[in-house]
Design an enzyme around this catalytic site. Structure first.
Site: not given
Length: 707
Positions: A14, A358, A400, A402
């Site tokens: 990360c 918390c 896209d 196709t």
């Protein structure tokens, strides 16, 4: 004199990991030009060997909890073994150990209630020890208020005030979240390896009339290679002899194979069809089309600014500010106004309890976890919280064509008889095409069989690549070919020519069926839109989003599909051009890219968030941040709705957590909040936050209106 060093860093999953490593290495003398790419687990830097050795750099990385490898080059990353099985990783071992300790503490607590605090404190320490160690090392290395620091302070504070059960649960959930993040990052890295698999490892190189098998990486510009039917092109090149039809879908996204002859350009990774080709290599392996796509994916992943985790943004100031405030509450009134120490120590402890983060720590992951679970139930796979958050903020959705907006294979749309019956025309065309592997031929056969037609036998079938296929039936020779071939073999009337032109203007591929020199009629085919594409795009527009289609297919076919779907169209875009358009659109707001092919990988990586259709290629699935496992365009709108609902839930949770703390903080200062009520401020907020997050699980029943 400085020396370049490239390392593979395992366990770096990360943006926060990358920041910790960068801050730590900055403190080493003689180290400069640090570039950390957590997506590829790659680190590059320059170092002065007289001041810092490579072994010192590696040891510093190890102390942070990561494992440095020998090489961080792209080739090494691609060729390296797959990431270790997730359940054998350090993060998995920590999560399992923490979970077992929590379960054991629960059992002991039920058998011996008097040991509650001790057993849960020990359970907390099992998971907290490595986290606290990383927090300490990070603090000494320039990152004092990391998420590990936040977790360590929260857990220690909870134990100190007798809330060891809560500390153990929070530590366990944190470990599980870290594990899931690592698994998602590992899957994403597999995308680069899938790209490399497109190019064959070997090639048939021709020298002095003799063909020899060589490594594709050894090919040089000017080499002549033989590409047999069914083979993939080993590198970019130019056809010098032979004719064939080449499937370019892996690179350009074109739905129909393209006829290639002498002088035609061939892309690396494209699949040769029915004829043998001799190709002159025009680009070396390191510079061919697939290599460039890999480079584009790497650049896009490297340039993408990772969304900082919500807790990290707060931990930079929240924890130290809360501790400082509690300290001031304890010491200032007695020192300045002579107030009673006991009273203000009590109130200061209450403030520390109220400030225990918390509920705040769990607010975002609880919402994200519920959102991810709700999406999975509907076939919406999102690879992490950052992607889930981003989806709700996009202003443009690019598709896209196709395989994404269309079915991905041609289908018969029209059967036009010039002479005789349509069924007879279709049956004869299917007879000639039977046994063919050409997508158009397969579509014609499927249509004839679907209508239950009796398909006659054809003998002596021969193919002229790019022109026609011919076979002998009982009634004579029948050819199925292009309109240009038909014009060469027969005289078409003005009415017939107009009919063919109208079909082509509609973006359809047209084949003409001839019996001898007599045109019997035409069959039109097109890669048709998915059944749910119109509805899916309409839902996105109703949500105020701009939709645009970016495709490598020809402009005529793209425009026809665009008109049907009512979507903006940009056609004939190679991967680099598609990537450029994504970057242009992103300059005007966050953008989601939806795709399914290899050619979509750079665009998926460069978009604010990439989404792959479930039936897409491995690289598209792995490069994307989310995947539609149900393979429906309407799933894109579902993703956006889910993300928006999750974002609302996150901010509701933050308001609950901070709002309750602010309210009880005020009552504590004036002495109206006893210690037990201060505990309720945190535990009550945690319960409310968790309950609110669980509402997201109802997403399936409220998809039309959001959550």
């Amino acid at each position: 004199m400085t020396t370049a060093l490239k390392l593979r860093v395992d366990g770096m999953d990360c943006g926060a990991c990358a920041t910790k490593i960068e801050n730590a290495l900055k403190r080493l003398p003689g180290v400069s030009d640090i570039d950390v790419n957590y997506g590829l687990q790659r680190l590059t830097l320059a170092y002065d060997a007289d001041r810092t050795s490579p072994s010192t750099i590696r040891e510093r990385i190890r102390t942070l909890g990561y494992t440095p490898g020998d090489d961080g080059t792209a080739a090494a990353a691609v060729g390296a073994p797959s990431d270790e099985v997730w359940w054998r990783s350090r993060k998995a071992q920590l999560a399992i150990a923490s979970g077992l300790a929590l379960a054991t503490a629960f059992v002991i607590d039920r058998l011996a209630p008097g040991w509650t605090v001790w057993v849960y404190a020990l359970a907390t320490l099992v998971g907290l020890a490595p986290i606290a160690r990383r927090a300490a090392v990070g603090s000494l290395s320039g990152t004092p208020f990391s998420i590990e620091t936040l977790m360590s302070v929260a857990a220690a504070g909870a134990i100190a005030i007798g809330e060891a059960e809560e500390a153990a649960v929070v530590v366990f959930l944190f470990a599980v979240g870290e594990l899931l993040e690592g698994v998602a990052a590992s899957k994403a890295r597999a995308g680069i390896r899938a790209l490399v698999d497109l190019v064959p490892r070997t090639a048939l190189r021709e020298r002095d009339g003799v063909a020899e098998q060589v490594a594709a990486a050894d090919l040089a510009v000017g080499d002549i290679v033989i590409v047999r039917p069914g083979d993939r092109a080993p590198s970019d090149g130019e056809v010098i002899s032979g004719t064939s039809e080449v499937n370019q879908a892996p690179v350009t996204g074109e739905s129909v194979p393209v006829a290639k002859g002498p002088g035609a350009e061939i892309y690396a990774g494209t699949i040769n069809g029915n004829g043998q080709l001799r190709i002159a290599i025009t680009k070396a392996a390191a510079d061919n089309t697939i290599a460039r796509i890999i480079h584009l994916v790497e650049e896009a992943q490297s340039a993408r600014a990772p969304m900082a985790r919500f807790i990290d943004r707060f931990s930079a100031w929240y924890t130290p500010a809360a501790m400082a405030a509690a300290g001031l509450i304890i010491v200032l009134p007695p020192l300045v106004a002579g107030a009673e120490w006991h009273t203000w120590i009590y109130r200061g402890l209450a403030v520390l309890l109220i400030a225990c983060p918390c509920a705040l720590v769990i607010s975002t992951p609880a919402a994200i976890a519920s959102g991810l679970a709700a999406g999975a139930r509907k076939g919406l796979l999102v690879k992490g919280g950052a992607a889930l958050e981003t989806l709700g903020k996009v202003t443009t959705v690019a598709f896209d064509k196709t395989g994404t907006l269309t079915v991905g294979r041609p289908q018969v749309t029209d059967v036009v008889a010039f002479d005789g019956e349509e069924n007879d025309l279709l049956a004869k065309a299917a007879a000639v095409e039977r046994g063919s592997n050409h997508p158009l031929g397969l579509a014609i056969i499927a249509r004839a069989e679907g209508q239950g037609l009796a398909i006659p036998l054809a003998y002596g079938v021969t193919a002229t690549p790019g022109k026609a296929i011919t076979g002998r039936l009982r009634t004579g020779f029948v050819s199925v070919g292009s309109p240009r071939f038909a014009a060469e073999q027969a005289t078409l009337t003005a009415e017939q020519t107009a009919a063919l032109q109208a079909l082509e203007d509609a973006g359809k591929t047209v084949v003409v069926v001839l019996e001898g020199k007599r045109p019997l009629g035409a069959v039109a085919l097109r890669d048709e839109p998915r059944p749910d594409a119109v509805e899916g795009l309409a839902q996105l527009r109703a949500m105020g989003l701009r939709t645009v289609m970016l495709t490598g297919d020809n402009a005529r076919a793209a425009r026809a599909i665009g008109e049907t779907l009512q979507i903006e169209v940009e056609a004939e875009l190679l991967p680099d051009a598609k990537l450029s358009r994504i970057q242009d659109l992103r300059a005007h707001g966050l953008i989601a890219m939806i795709g399914d092919g290899i050619n979509d990988a750079p665009a998926l990586a460069a978009a604010s968030v990439g989404v792959s259709m479930g039936g897409g290629t491995d690289v598209a699935l792995e490069t994307a941040d989310a995947a539609l496992l149900n393979d429906k365009v309407t799933g894109v709108a579902d993703l956006v709705r889910l993300s928006r609902g999750t974002l609302r839930n996150i901010w509701q949770n933050v308001a609950i957590a901070l709002g309750l703390k602010a309210m009880f903080l005020g009552t504590t200062i004036v002495g109206a909040t006893p210690l037990w009520m201060a505990i309720l401020a945190d535990t009550g907020a945690t319960v409310l936050v968790t309950t609110n997050a669980l509402r997201l699980l109802r997403f399936e029943r409220t998809a039309k209106t959001g959550v």
